[in-house]
Design a protein around this motif. Structure first.
Motif, mmCIF file in Angstrom:
data_model
loop_
_atom_site.group_PDB
_atom_site.id
_atom_site.type_symbol
_atom_site.label_atom_id
_atom_site.label_comp_id
_atom_site.label_asym_id
_atom_site.label_seq_id
_atom_site.Cartn_x
_atom_site.Cartn_y
_atom_site.Cartn_z
ATOM 1 N N UNK A 43 0.621 -1.173 -0.142
ATOM 2 C CA UNK A 43 0.129 -0.006 -0.077
ATOM 3 C C UNK A 43 0.879 1.147 0.105
ATOM 4 N N UNK A 44 2.155 0.974 0.103
ATOM 5 C CA UNK A 44 3.079 2.263 0.381
ATOM 6 C C UNK A 44 3.077 3.266 -0.502
ATOM 7 N N UNK A 45 2.932 3.007 -1.854
ATOM 8 C CA UNK A 45 3.145 4.047 -2.851
ATOM 9 C C UNK A 45 1.853 4.492 -3.051
ATOM 10 N N UNK A 46 0.626 4.040 -3.086
ATOM 11 C CA UNK A 46 -0.546 4.508 -3.132
ATOM 12 C C UNK A 46 -0.838 5.644 -1.985
ATOM 13 N N UNK A 47 -0.470 4.997 -0.861
ATOM 14 C CA UNK A 47 -0.593 5.977 0.327
ATOM 15 C C UNK A 47 0.145 7.135 0.439
ATOM 16 N N UNK A 48 1.469 6.873 -0.242
ATOM 17 C CA UNK A 48 2.295 8.047 -0.411
ATOM 18 C C UNK A 48 1.635 9.352 -1.296
ATOM 19 N N UNK A 49 1.149 8.682 -2.355
ATOM 20 C CA UNK A 49 0.454 9.757 -3.417
ATOM 21 C C UNK A 49 -0.748 10.297 -2.462
ATOM 22 N N UNK A 50 -1.459 9.677 -1.920
ATOM 23 C CA UNK A 50 -2.766 10.377 -1.205
ATOM 24 C C UNK A 50 -2.260 11.390 -0.044
ATOM 25 N N UNK A 51 -0.991 10.734 0.485
ATOM 26 C CA UNK A 51 -0.800 11.838 1.579
ATOM 27 C C UNK A 51 -0.110 13.111 0.970
ATOM 28 N N UNK A 52 0.642 13.048 -0.218
ATOM 29 C CA UNK A 52 1.035 14.234 -0.713
ATOM 30 C C UNK A 52 -0.064 15.218 -1.395
ATOM 31 N N UNK A 53 -1.207 14.421 -1.889
ATOM 32 C CA UNK A 53 -2.352 15.410 -2.392
ATOM 33 C C UNK A 53 -3.023 16.127 -1.045
ATOM 34 N N UNK A 54 -3.092 15.592 0.162
ATOM 35 C CA UNK A 54 -3.512 15.903 1.294
ATOM 36 C C UNK A 54 -2.466 17.215 1.858
ATOM 37 N N UNK A 55 -1.404 16.959 1.712
ATOM 38 C CA UNK A 55 -0.380 17.845 2.148
ATOM 39 C C UNK A 55 -0.535 19.132 1.319
ATOM 40 N N UNK A 56 -0.402 18.860 -0.141
ATOM 41 C CA UNK A 56 -0.796 20.023 -0.989
ATOM 42 C C UNK A 56 -2.059 20.947 -0.555
ATOM 43 N N UNK A 57 -3.025 20.168 -0.343
ATOM 44 C CA UNK A 57 -4.402 20.880 -0.070
ATOM 45 C C UNK A 57 -4.314 21.747 1.127
ATOM 46 N N UNK A 58 -3.497 20.915 2.013
ATOM 47 C CA UNK A 58 -3.419 21.872 3.325
ATOM 48 C C UNK A 58 -2.247 22.744 3.730
ATOM 49 N N UNK A 59 -1.405 22.710 2.459
ATOM 50 C CA UNK A 59 -0.192 23.355 2.667
ATOM 51 C C UNK A 59 -0.205 24.927 3.121
ATOM 52 N N UNK A 60 -1.442 25.481 2.679
ATOM 53 C CA UNK A 60 -1.399 26.981 2.864
ATOM 54 C C UNK A 60 -1.684 27.123 4.450
ATOM 55 N N UNK A 61 -2.225 26.135 5.088
ATOM 56 C CA UNK A 61 -2.564 26.275 6.510
ATOM 57 C C UNK A 61 -1.525 25.832 7.480
ATOM 58 N N UNK A 62 -0.664 25.249 6.975
ATOM 59 C CA UNK A 62 0.351 24.682 7.634
ATOM 60 C C UNK A 62 1.516 25.946 8.296
ATOM 61 N N UNK A 63 1.657 25.883 9.376
ATOM 62 C CA UNK A 63 2.911 26.656 9.770
ATOM 63 C C UNK A 63 3.578 26.028 11.029
ATOM 64 N N UNK A 64 5.088 26.234 11.000
ATOM 65 C CA UNK A 64 5.813 25.555 11.565
ATOM 66 C C UNK A 64 7.130 25.318 11.238
ATOM 67 N N UNK A 65 8.032 24.712 12.431
ATOM 68 C CA UNK A 65 9.471 24.239 11.859
ATOM 69 C C UNK A 65 9.519 23.097 10.884
ATOM 70 N N UNK A 66 10.845 22.846 10.570
ATOM 71 C CA UNK A 66 10.800 21.632 9.957
ATOM 72 C C UNK A 66 10.776 20.360 10.483
ATOM 73 N N UNK A 67 10.813 20.050 11.837
ATOM 74 C CA UNK A 67 10.659 18.944 12.706
ATOM 75 C C UNK A 67 8.946 18.906 12.500
ATOM 76 N N UNK A 68 8.326 20.058 12.795
ATOM 77 C CA UNK A 68 6.686 20.147 12.560
ATOM 78 C C UNK A 68 6.174 19.617 11.455
#
Lengths: 198, 281
Positions: A43-68
């Protein structure tokens, strides 16, 4: 992977800078794939793809340092992995380390000397033989590079439970790598399991 | 990636084999693209596509359209209310409010009170106050009224003279002497002449042209039924007809005698309504 000028990269990525986004992506993706492939298998690659779609959608709202940032991406990935596993009604094949030790011929697949190098795949395969909670703790702490607090956030556990799971995983790995004193190592693991309150 | 300073939380550090294993598990990848990069980049581009970046512009245009639409709607509404107020078509309270507000900015529109005032009252007002806008006062009304009061003439001749003067020579009264046999009934001299006199006095004193039109209109309204005889058979009227005493009627008597409640017929009211100067073009 440490991103130089993380905040600048993050701001640029939010504004649509593809180069900045790629740099942020590459700082996380290798460890993410290792974590997902070890825990989620195919499931790794499919889940990774879904993860990045979600990351891109929520990127505007993210704030924090690199560890965060890393913890945020792994939190999303783990949630997507759980969703995928539920969706497919298929849990990852978690192999009990004890069974592996009993069925595996001594010395096979294990470097005979410290100087011998593990391949990444072989190392991940050994980690994948740990119970899931131990494997996750070891991967997030030592492969993804998260500290105890961030790992606890991702796993939605208390930091103490993360420490114990990581310790038990390393002890089991050590036993896997040292079959000669497996009896003593097994005894130690059992003692830890009996005394730790999760 | 594994570092010694990231010590384990247990009592013992991992042995060398475990350390080697963790280093291998966290080994850095080769420089360059990694798996899944194209897919992630496609998702990133999709989320920052030009269409999505145009969304603020689109929203701005939509907002501008809404604003312009609201402004046009407000103008139409204001114009409609203004037009209705100017024509006195608004309901009473709204008409009063519009009249009051518009008067503050120098625009005069009738109030509900003016609009709903009975015709008789308005007629009285018009006789006592200044002439309405657009009606040029002249001496014709007074002249006709004086003729009606003149005691030197009487009978059909006087009526014809009054009619001729009022109609500016277009009246045919007195030209034909043929009786149609109903003069006695239809030719109510007092009513006919006095009525005219009354109108001359009350109306034409204020606006003579209006008085002329009123007489014509009244004739058309009444003559169609019985007025032909009344206007066209003056010669058969008996002497001493009430018409001869018309000039002697005092204004008070006249007003009382021809008040709407007293003798004004439905035909009169119709005639008055048609002769309303505000209803004329």
């Amino acid at each position: 992977v440490v991103v130089s000028g993380f905040q600048e990269r993050l701001t640029a990525a939010k504004e649509g800078d593809e180069g900045a986004f790629v740099e942020l992506f590459r700082s996380v993706q290798p460890a993410l794939l290792r974590y997902l492939s070890t825990i989620g298998g195919s499931l790794a690659e499919d889940v990774a793809g879904e993860t990045w779609v979600s990351v891109v959608r929520g990127l505007e709202r993210f704030s924090g340092d690199e560890a965060g940032w890393r913890a945020w991406v792994f939190t999303i990935a783990r949630a997507r992995l759980v969703d995928a596993q539920r969706r497919l009604s298929r849990m990852p094949d978690t192999v009990d380390a004890q069974e592996v030790l009993e069925s595996r011929p001594d010395g096979v697949d294990v470097p005979a000397h410290v100087e011998e190098l593990f391949s990444t795949e072989a190392a991940l395969a050994l980690i994948g033989r740990l119970p899931t909670d131990q494997a996750e703790a070891v991967l997030l702490r030592h492969v993804a590079g998260l500290d105890v607090a961030r790992t606890a956030e991702v796993l939605d556990k208390r930091p103490g439970a993360v420490r114990v799971a990581a310790h038990r995983g390393l002890r089991r790995l050590s036993k896997l790598l040292s079959p000669s004193d497996d009896e003593a190592s097994e005894q130690g693991c059992n003692e830890i399991d009996a005394t730790i309150d999760y | 990636m594994y570092n010694d300073d990231r010590r384990l939380d247990a009592d013992a550090a991992p042995d060398e084999r475990v350390t080697s294993l963790l280093e291998a598990a966290s080994a850095p990848t080769e420089p360059g693209p990694v798996r899944g990069e194209l897919e992630a980049l496609a998702a990133f581009r999709a989320s920052h596509a030009p269409t999505s970046r145009k969304s603020p512009v689109s929203a701005l245009l939509t907002s501008a359209r809404v604003t312009v639409g609201a402004a046009v709607g407000a103008l139409l509404l204001t114009g409609g209310v203004g037009a209705a107020a100017a024509s006195g078509s608004l309901p009473g309270a709204a008409q009063d409010t519009a009249s009051e507000w518009l008067s503050k900015v120098g625009v005069s529109v009738p109030s509900a009170r003016d609009r709903s005032k009975p015709h008789g009252d308005r007629r009285d007002d018009s006789g006592e106050a200044e002439a309405p806008a657009g009606t040029a006062p002249d001496s014709r009304g007074e002249e006709i009224s004086g003729l009606a009061r003149d005691s030197g003439a009487s009978g059909a001749d006087k009526g014809a003279a009054i009619s001729g003067l009022a109609s500016d020579g277009r009246s045919r009264a007195g030209e034909r002497g043929v009786s149609r046999g109903h003069a006695g009934r239809a030719h109510d001299g007092h009513r006919h002449k006095g009525h005219d006199g009354h109108r001359h006095k009350d109306h034409d004193g204020g606006h003579g042209d209006d008085g002329e039109r009123r007489i014509d209109d009244e004739r058309s309204a009444r003559g169609g039924k019985v007025g032909d005889d009344a206007w066209e058979t003056p010669d058969e009227l008996p002497d001493g007809d009430a018409r001869s005493s018309a000039p002697s009627i005092t204004p008070d008597e006249d007003r009382e005698a021809f008040s709407p409640d007293a003798e004004t017929t439905d035909e009169d009211r119709e005639s008055d309504g048609s002769a309303d100067p505000e209803s004329r073009p």
